[in-house]
Design an enzyme around this catalytic site. Structure first.
Site, PDB file in Angstrom:
ATOM      1  NE  ARG A 185      -4.308  -1.434   0.428  1.00  6.07           N
ATOM      2  CZ  ARG A 185      -4.496  -2.583  -0.201  1.00  6.07           C
ATOM      3  NH1 ARG A 185      -3.578  -3.043  -1.026  1.00  6.07           N
ATOM      4  NH2 ARG A 185      -5.612  -3.272  -0.013  1.00  6.07           N
ATOM      5  CG  HIS A 239      -2.953  -0.122  -6.294  1.00  9.26           C
ATOM      6  ND1 HIS A 239      -3.285   0.652  -5.224  1.00  9.26           N
ATOM      7  CD2 HIS A 239      -2.982  -1.407  -5.848  1.00  9.26           C
ATOM      8  CE1 HIS A 239      -3.517  -0.112  -4.167  1.00  9.26           C
ATOM      9  NE2 HIS A 239      -3.340  -1.369  -4.519  1.00  9.26           N
TER      10      HIS A 239
END
Length: 308
Positions: free
Chosen positions: A223, A271
């Site tokens: 993350r 991502h």
């Protein structure tokens, strides 16, 4: 009894289809068109608006649409006492570990150099053509262990680090804050797969980098929560890090004017390291929904206090 999906700005057509395939009798609703909110007992969420779950007075289960639950737990108005479950999927492990292997090989085989050489029309055969890699995986859970086994099978030295002790054949594992320094001394490639918790926020920072072997290569596929991007750029520029392979950022999408776009030693992906497959996730959610209705134990429930 109904299930509501709260995932703003996402195409949910396949999710609805997979829920119907799993159990055609399910009453599945899409937020915010939820009609009688008192009928909803299960919420399936990704990036739900803060406080939106409070609207369902009979909510008994919250399901993340992916492996991560930080997007759920960051809601300060999350209903008390409602269990939260996540997705555990071999497909997620397959995709994530293959991404990690690709990132390691990109560094190991000096592809960054050859891309620059191609652009400059330079024919150069360095000796040796490979970078020696001793790989440390910080966050050695299901995803980390899968990546570790694949890298070990390719012949790399692999080390694992987690809060609690793990045991994986052929891989030396470290545990807890007291063993972090020893873990970092063993490696020159750091892979971050940590869960997103208050304790791991900003862990990829200047202080950590200065405790690593000089020239360590950084891979973050966890993350953006974990990294201080300015510290990463600074550490690369002063040689503390040799480069970085990043799939995540503190703010996404990454700002178009962010300096890291043009940094020659940083490889960026948007991502995409591991994306949830609705066909695998929906049956898990339905199984937990039925277990909840029958008062049976839930699978892949998380500890709210630990954050994973």
């Amino acid at each position: 009894m109904s299930i509501v999906i709260i995932a703003p700005n996402r195409d949910l057509s396949r999710w609805i289809r997979e829920f119907n395939n799993a159990d055609e009798s399910l009453d599945v609703r899409i937020w915010p068109e939820t009609e009688d909110q008192s009928e909803v007992t299960c919420a399936v969420v990704w990036g739900h608006p803060t406080g939106s779950l409070k609207a369902f007075p009979n909510l008994k289960l919250i399901c993340s649409m992916g492996a991560g639950v930080d997007h759920v737990l960051k809601d300060p108005e999350l209903p008390d006492g409602v269990p939260v479950v996540r997705i555990v999927d071999e497909g997620l492990s397959f995709s994530m570990s293959n991404y990690i292997v690709s990132a390691v090989l990109y560094h190991h085989r000096r592809f960054e150099k050859y891309l620059a050489d191609k652009k400059a029309h330079i024919w150069d055969q360095p000796s040796p053509p490979e970078v020696d890699c001793r790989i440390g995986i910080m966050g050695f859970g299901v995803l980390g262990q899968d990546a570790g086994r694949k890298l070990k099978a390719l012949g790399f030295d692999v080390f694992g680090y987690a809060n609690s002790r793990k045991t994986v054949d052929g891989i030396q594992c470290f545990a807890g804050e007291g063993e972090l320094s020893a873990f970092l001394r063993e490696i020159n490639v750091l892979v971050c797969l940590l869960p997103a918790t208050p304790e791991t926020k900003g862990v990829l920072n200047k202080r950590l980098f200065e405790g690593m072997n000089r020239g360590t290569y950084l891979i973050n596929a966890a993350r953006g929560h974990h990294q201080v991007t300015d510290d990463i750029i600074g550490a690369i520029d002063n040689g503390t890090l040799s480069g970085a392979f990043l799939d995540v950022f503190e703010k996404e999408p990454l700002q178009t004017d962010h300096p890291i776009w043009g940094h020659p030693k940083v490889f960026i992906t948007p991502h995409i390291a591991s994306i949830t497959n609705p066909g695998a996730a929906a049956p898990q959610i339905v199984a937990n929904y039925k277990a909840m209705m029958e008062g049976q134990p839930l699978k892949n429930a998380i500890d709210r206090d630990r954050g994973y």
